[in-house]
Design a protein around this motif. Structure first.
Motif, PDB file in Angstrom:
ATOM      1  N   VAL A 181      60.919  36.084 -46.847  1.00 41.33           N
ATOM      2  CA  VAL A 181      59.547  36.568 -46.723  1.00 41.33           C
ATOM      3  C   VAL A 181      58.900  35.900 -45.512  1.00 41.33           C
ATOM      4  CG1 VAL A 181      57.280  36.636 -47.806  1.00 41.33           C
ATOM      5  CG2 VAL A 181      59.331  37.044 -49.175  1.00 41.33           C
ATOM      6  N   ARG A 182      58.242  36.699 -44.695  1.00 43.84           N
ATOM      7  CA  ARG A 182      57.541  36.199 -43.498  1.00 43.84           C
ATOM      8  C   ARG A 182      56.069  36.545 -43.634  1.00 43.84           C
ATOM      9  NH1 ARG A 182      59.136  34.897 -38.236  1.00 43.84           N
ATOM     10  NH2 ARG A 182      57.574  35.341 -36.598  1.00 43.84           N
ATOM     11  N   ASP A 183      55.202  35.488 -43.668  1.00 45.33           N
ATOM     12  CA  ASP A 183      53.791  35.725 -43.938  1.00 45.33           C
ATOM     13  C   ASP A 183      52.981  34.572 -43.359  1.00 45.33           C
ATOM     14  OD1 ASP A 183      51.387  36.667 -44.884  1.00 45.33           O
ATOM     15  OD2 ASP A 183      52.095  36.985 -46.939  1.00 45.33           O
ATOM     16  N   SER A 184      51.685  34.797 -43.224  1.00 44.63           N
ATOM     17  CA  SER A 184      50.795  33.743 -42.717  1.00 44.63           C
ATOM     18  C   SER A 184      49.802  33.272 -43.762  1.00 44.63           C
ATOM     19  CB  SER A 184      50.023  34.255 -41.494  1.00 44.63           C
ATOM     20  OG  SER A 184      50.888  34.594 -40.451  1.00 44.63           O
ATOM     21  N   ASP A 185      49.790  33.872 -44.949  1.00 42.04           N
ATOM     22  CA  ASP A 185      48.777  33.548 -45.961  1.00 42.04           C
ATOM     23  C   ASP A 185      49.367  32.898 -47.218  1.00 42.04           C
ATOM     24  OD1 ASP A 185      46.687  34.565 -44.428  1.00 42.04           O
ATOM     25  OD2 ASP A 185      47.121  36.623 -45.094  1.00 42.04           O
ATOM     26  N   LEU A 186      50.510  32.268 -47.126  1.00 41.90           N
ATOM     27  CA  LEU A 186      51.108  31.613 -48.288  1.00 41.90           C
ATOM     28  C   LEU A 186      50.383  30.302 -48.586  1.00 41.90           C
ATOM     29  CD1 LEU A 186      54.883  32.193 -47.486  1.00 41.90           C
ATOM     30  CD2 LEU A 186      53.418  33.500 -49.033  1.00 41.90           C
ATOM     31  N   LEU A 187      50.138  30.070 -49.865  1.00 44.10           N
ATOM     32  CA  LEU A 187      49.417  28.842 -50.264  1.00 44.10           C
ATOM     33  C   LEU A 187      50.306  27.610 -50.199  1.00 44.10           C
ATOM     34  CD1 LEU A 187      47.457  30.157 -53.361  1.00 44.10           C
ATOM     35  CD2 LEU A 187      46.624  29.864 -51.015  1.00 44.10           C
ATOM     36  N   ALA A 188      51.583  27.760 -50.521  1.00 40.62           N
ATOM     37  CA  ALA A 188      52.533  26.664 -50.484  1.00 40.62           C
ATOM     38  C   ALA A 188      53.870  27.221 -50.037  1.00 40.62           C
ATOM     39  CB  ALA A 188      52.664  26.007 -51.860  1.00 40.62           C
ATOM     40  N   LEU A 189      54.678  26.365 -49.419  1.00 43.74           N
ATOM     41  CA  LEU A 189      55.952  26.803 -48.867  1.00 43.74           C
ATOM     42  C   LEU A 189      57.087  25.998 -49.489  1.00 43.74           C
ATOM     43  CD1 LEU A 189      55.637  29.055 -46.780  1.00 43.74           C
ATOM     44  CD2 LEU A 189      53.687  27.490 -46.707  1.00 43.74           C
ATOM     45  N   PRO A 190      58.163  26.687 -49.912  1.00 46.69           N
ATOM     46  CA  PRO A 190      59.289  25.971 -50.518  1.00 46.69           C
ATOM     47  C   PRO A 190      60.089  25.221 -49.465  1.00 46.69           C
ATOM     48  CG  PRO A 190      59.808  28.285 -50.319  1.00 46.69           C
ATOM     49  CD  PRO A 190      58.371  28.142 -49.895  1.00 46.69           C
ATOM     50  N   PRO A 191      60.968  24.314 -49.897  1.00 48.10           N
ATOM     51  CA  PRO A 191      61.823  23.583 -48.946  1.00 48.10           C
ATOM     52  C   PRO A 191      62.615  24.528 -48.065  1.00 48.10           C
ATOM     53  CG  PRO A 191      61.956  22.585 -51.123  1.00 48.10           C
ATOM     54  CD  PRO A 191      61.180  23.855 -51.291  1.00 48.10           C
ATOM     55  N   GLN A 192      62.832  24.075 -46.821  1.00 45.33           N
ATOM     56  CA  GLN A 192      63.557  24.805 -45.776  1.00 45.33           C
ATOM     57  C   GLN A 192      62.763  25.989 -45.220  1.00 45.33           C
ATOM     58  OE1 GLN A 192      66.143  23.258 -44.550  1.00 45.33           O
ATOM     59  NE2 GLN A 192      65.841  21.758 -46.214  1.00 45.33           N
ATOM     60  N   SER A 193      61.504  26.120 -45.606  1.00 40.10           N
ATOM     61  CA  SER A 193      60.648  27.118 -44.965  1.00 40.10           C
ATOM     62  C   SER A 193      60.311  26.646 -43.557  1.00 40.10           C
ATOM     63  CB  SER A 193      59.359  27.312 -45.773  1.00 40.10           C
ATOM     64  OG  SER A 193      59.631  27.847 -47.047  1.00 40.10           O
ATOM     65  N   THR A 194      60.085  27.580 -42.658  1.00 43.15           N
ATOM     66  CA  THR A 194      59.718  27.232 -41.285  1.00 43.15           C
ATOM     67  C   THR A 194      58.297  27.675 -41.005  1.00 43.15           C
ATOM     68  OG1 THR A 194      60.579  29.328 -40.409  1.00 43.15           O
ATOM     69  CG2 THR A 194      62.101  27.449 -40.493  1.00 43.15           C
ATOM     70  N   ALA A 195      57.650  26.925 -40.106  1.00 43.61           N
ATOM     71  CA  ALA A 195      56.288  27.237 -39.665  1.00 43.61           C
ATOM     72  C   ALA A 195      56.300  27.321 -38.144  1.00 43.61           C
ATOM     73  CB  ALA A 195      55.312  26.175 -40.150  1.00 43.61           C
ATOM     74  N   SER A 196      55.824  28.433 -37.611  1.00 43.77           N
ATOM     75  CA  SER A 196      55.853  28.644 -36.167  1.00 43.77           C
ATOM     76  C   SER A 196      54.436  28.825 -35.646  1.00 43.77           C
ATOM     77  CB  SER A 196      56.703  29.880 -35.832  1.00 43.77           C
ATOM     78  OG  SER A 196      56.671  30.149 -34.457  1.00 43.77           O
ATOM     79  N   ALA A 197      54.082  28.001 -34.635  1.00 47.89           N
ATOM     80  CA  ALA A 197      52.779  28.095 -33.971  1.00 47.89           C
ATOM     81  C   ALA A 197      53.042  28.306 -32.489  1.00 47.89           C
ATOM     82  CB  ALA A 197      51.959  26.840 -34.216  1.00 47.89           C
ATOM     83  N   PRO A 198      53.256  29.560 -32.068  1.00 51.83           N
ATOM     84  CA  PRO A 198      53.605  29.835 -30.648  1.00 51.83           C
ATOM     85  C   PRO A 198      52.556  29.339 -29.679  1.00 51.83           C
ATOM     86  CG  PRO A 198      53.980  31.755 -32.035  1.00 51.83           C
ATOM     87  CD  PRO A 198      53.225  30.784 -32.868  1.00 51.83           C
ATOM     88  N   GLY A 199      51.276  29.373 -30.066  1.00 52.65           N
ATOM     89  CA  GLY A 199      50.225  28.950 -29.153  1.00 52.65           C
ATOM     90  C   GLY A 199      50.317  27.474 -28.803  1.00 52.65           C
ATOM     91  N   LEU A 200      50.945  26.690 -29.657  1.00 52.49           N
ATOM     92  CA  LEU A 200      51.076  25.243 -29.411  1.00 52.49           C
ATOM     93  C   LEU A 200      52.502  24.855 -29.075  1.00 52.49           C
ATOM     94  CD1 LEU A 200      48.883  23.864 -32.348  1.00 52.49           C
ATOM     95  CD2 LEU A 200      48.183  24.288 -29.976  1.00 52.49           C
ATOM     96  N   GLY A 201      53.406  25.848 -29.177  1.00 54.61           N
ATOM     97  CA  GLY A 201      54.805  25.552 -28.902  1.00 54.61           C
ATOM     98  C   GLY A 201      55.426  24.644 -29.949  1.00 54.61           C
TER      99      GLY A 201
END
Length: 545
Positions: A181-201
Motif C-alpha cells: 500500500v502506498r499512501d500519505s495519510d497513514l496514522l502508523a507504519l509497520p516495520p520495513q515501511s519506507t518514507a520518501s520526502a523528495p523535496g528534502l531528498g
C-alpha cells in the motif's frame, strides 16, 4: 484516543473530492500493532485468503469497535454497492449457523471465536458453506463461500509501528507498506515501511532501535534534514557548515548511528558506579569501599584499622563496613558498651560487688570467708581464739561454730587446743581453728601426725623445718590434766578430783597403775573432748581397796 484519530481521519476524507468512476485505489490503516488494507476486485473467498497470505496477512478479524471504525475508513461511503469479505466463516463440520450465539457458530480464520463485537444483518441465515462479508451499511451478511465479493479486507499483525512523520508546511511524505500500500495519510507504519520526502531528498525506513521500540532510520550515518523529524536526532539537530548534525547534552555522547545519545557511562567498565565527566567518565565506589589502583575496581576499606577507636571495645571489619562488639561482661546499648550488672542475677550468697568486665566479686560478712569449693557461698571463719557464734535470730538455741571451735556458755565459740589432746606424735603448734604437727631433729612427718626417723623416710614426704618452735609439747601418758574436764559443773568437778586423788594414792601403794586420758576427734570437721576412765589393775582380783 484511537477512535478519535480514526474519526479525524474520516472527517478529512469526507472533505475531499469524490473519487472518479471505477474501483477505489487500495487503502490501508494501522492501529497500534495491527494494519488493515482493502483489496478491490471481484473474487471468491478462498482466492481472497490466498492473496492476503501472500503479502504476510490473513482475512480481517473484526473483534472490536476500533476495527469496525477502521473499516468505515476503508469502504466506500454509505450508498455504494460494494461488499467486502472478512475472515469469518462457518466451520466445515457445521452445516447451519446457530442464531442464538454471538458469532452464530462462525469462526475467525485464526481458528477461534473470541470477539467483543458483532454486527449481523437481520434475517434467517441459510445452511451450507457460509462466509461473511461487510455490506455498504457496515452490517455483516452471510454468503455462500463460492460466491464472489467486490473486494476483501486483509489484516497484518506486527510487533510495533513507527509514527507518522511531521514534515512541516509545504512538504509531502509518501509511505509504502510491506504489503504494497502506498499512501500519505497513514496514522502508523509497520516495520520495513519506507518514507520518501523528495523535496528534502530523504529516504527513511521504519526499523527497530537498539534501545528498544521502532524508529525512522536512514541508511546513512548521522542526521538528515533538520526540518523532517528533527533530522532523526534524539536531542538536537544543528546546521554545521550547511550540513545537518546531531548534538548531545553535556555528559552524553553520540551513538554509532550518529543520531542517538547515550551516557558517557553507558559502556564504562566501572565495578560499582560511574559519573560522567568532561568528555570522559569517572568510576566511584559504594560507601565502605575505595577505588583500586586501576581506577575501575573497588576494594574494601578496613575501618577498624583506618579509624582507630571507631568502636568502643571490639571492632570487626566486614565487606563494605564494620561491626562493633563488646567484651564479655558488657552489652551493646545505643551503640555503647555498658557493664552487665551480674549482681542483679543473685549469684552471691551474701554480698556482691559489680566490677568492670565479665567477673563480679562475692564477699562475706564479718566472721565468714569465701567457701574454698564454691566461690559464690560463704563459710564460717574465725582467726582468733574466741569468736561470736553463728546463731539463728529466730531460734536462740541454734548456734554454730566453725571447725576447730566449740560453743561455750552463751553465744561465743572457743578454740579447741588440739595440742592438749595429743593429736601429734612429737611436737604440736595450736592455731585458731586448727593445729600443725612437727617432728624433733632427726625425724620427719610420714603423715599429718606421725614422725619417723629420717633414714626410714622414703623421701616422698617433705620434712618439716627443724627450726620450728612448738607452742606446747604433747602431754605425757602418766599424767592427767584437769583441762579435760571442761563443761563439768564446779561441784561435780571438785568431788571427782577428790575421788581421783584418793584412788591414785591407793593404786600407787599396791601396784604400778597407769592411767590415760584420751581425747579423740569423732569427725574431721567436728572436735569433741571425751574423758575415758581406766580401772586400776591389782595383783589379785579379790584384793580390796
Amino acid at each position: 484516543m484511537l477512535r478519535l484519530c480514526l474519526a479525524l481521519l474520516a472527517t478529512a476524507q469526507l472533505g475531499c473530492s469524490a473519487p472518479s468512476a471505477g474501483p477505489p485505489p487500495p487503502g490501508a490503516q494501522c492501529i497500534e500493532h495491527d494494519c488493515f488494507s482493502v483489496v478491490w476486485g471481484r473474487g471468491v473467498f478462498s482466492e481472497a485468503g490466498r492473496l492476503c497470505a501472500a503479502s504476510g496477512g490473513h482475512l480481517m478479524t473484526v473483534r472490536s469497535t476500533v476495527a469496525a471504525d477502521a473499516i468505515s475508513l476503508l469502504v466506500p461511503r454509505p450508498g455504494g454497492a460494494a461488499s467486502l469479505g472478512i475472515g469469518l466463516q462457518l466451520p466445515q463440520d457445521q452445516q447451519c449457523p446457530e442464531p442464538g450465539r454471538r458469532l452464530r457458530g462462525f469462526r475467525w480464520v485464526t481458528g477461534d471465536e473470541s470477539t467483543d463485537y458483532a454486527n449481523w444483518k437481520p434475517g434467517d441465515p441459510s445452511c451450507g458453506p457460509q462466509c461473511v462479508a461487510v455490506a455498504p451499511d457496515l452490517l455483516w451478511e452471510a454468503k455462500q463461500c463460492d460466491s464472489e465479493a467486490d473486494g476483501f479486507l486483509c489484516e497484518y499483525n506486527y510487533p510495533g509501528t513507527c509514527p507518522k512523520l511531521s514534515p512541516g508546511a509545504g512538504l509531502v511524505v509518501t509511505y509504502t507498506t510491506p504489503f504494497g500500500v502506498r499512501d500519505s495519510d497513514l496514522l502508523a507504519l509497520p516495520p520495513q515501511s519506507t518514507a520518501s520526502a523528495p523535496g528534502l531528498g530523504v529516504e527513511l525506513v521504519c526499523q527497530e532501535h537498539s534501545s528498544g521500540g521502532w524508529r525512522w532510520s536512514s541508511a546513512s550515518r548521522g542526521a538528515w534534514h533538520c526540518q523532517l523529524e528533527n533530522g532523526g536526532c534524539e536531542q538536537s539537530c544543528q546546521w554545521d557548515g550547511g550540513s545537518p548534525r546531531c548534538a548531545c547534552p553535556q555528559g552524553e555522547q553520540l551513538e554509532q548511528d550518529g543520531r542517538g545519545c547515550s551516557s558517557l557511562c553507558a559502556n564504562a567498565p566501572c565495578e560499582h558506579f560511574c559519573t560522567p565527566d568532561t568528555g570522559n567518565f569517572t568510576c566511584i565506589c559504594s560507601e565502605g569501599y575505595e577505588l583500586a589502583g586501576d581506577g575501575v575496581h573497588c576494594k574494601d576499606i578496613d575501618e577498624c584499622e583506618a579509624t582507630p577507636g571507631v568502636c568502643e571495645q571490639v571492632c570487626t571489619n566486614t565487606d563494605g563496613g564494620f561491626h562493633c562488639e563488646c567484651h564479655p561482661g558488657y552489652e551493646m546499648v545505643d551503640g555503647k558498651c555498658e557493664d552487665v550488672l551480674d549482681c542483679e542475677e543473685g549469684k552471691c550468697e551474701y554480698k556482691c560487688e559489680d566490677v568492670p568486665g565479665p567477673p563480679y566479686s562475692c564477699s562475706c560478712f564479718d566472721g565468714f570467708i569465701i567457701h574454698p569449693e564454691n566461690p559464690h557461698k560463704c563459710a564460717r571463719f574465725c582467726n582468733q581464739t574466741e569468736c561470736p557464734a553463728d546463731c539463728d535470730p529466730h531460734t536462740l538455741d541454734s548456734c554454730y561454730c566453725p571447725d576447730g571451735f566449740i560453743l561455750n556458755e552463751g553465744d561465743r565459740c572457743q578454740d579447741v587446743d588440739e595440742c592438749e589432746q595429743g593429736y601429734c606424735d612429737q611436737l604440736c603448734t595450736n592455731e585458731p581453728g586448727h593445729y600443725r604437727c612437727h617432728c624433733q631433729e632427726g625425724y620427719v612427718l610420714s603423715d599429718q601426725r606421725t614422725c619417723s626417723p629420717e633414714e626410714e623416710s622414703s623421701g616422698e614426704t617433705e620434712p618439716y623445718p627443724k627450726t620450728v618452735a612448738p607452742t606446747r609439747a604433747p602431754p605425757k601418758a602418766d599424767s592427767l590434766h584437769p583441762g579435760a574436764l571442761i563443761g563439768i559443773s564446779m561441784g561435780i568437778l571438785a568431788t571427782l578430783l577428790a575421788l581421783l586423788a584418793i584412788l591414785y594414792h591407793l593404786v600407787k601403794k599396791h601396784c604400778p597403775a597407769r592411767g590415760t586420758m584420751d581425747y579423740k576427734c569423732s569427725k574431721s570437721t567436728e572436735k569433741e573432748v571425751v574423758l575415758q576412765q581406766v580401772t586400776p589393775r591389782c595383783p589379785s582380783a579379790s584384793q580390796k581397796l
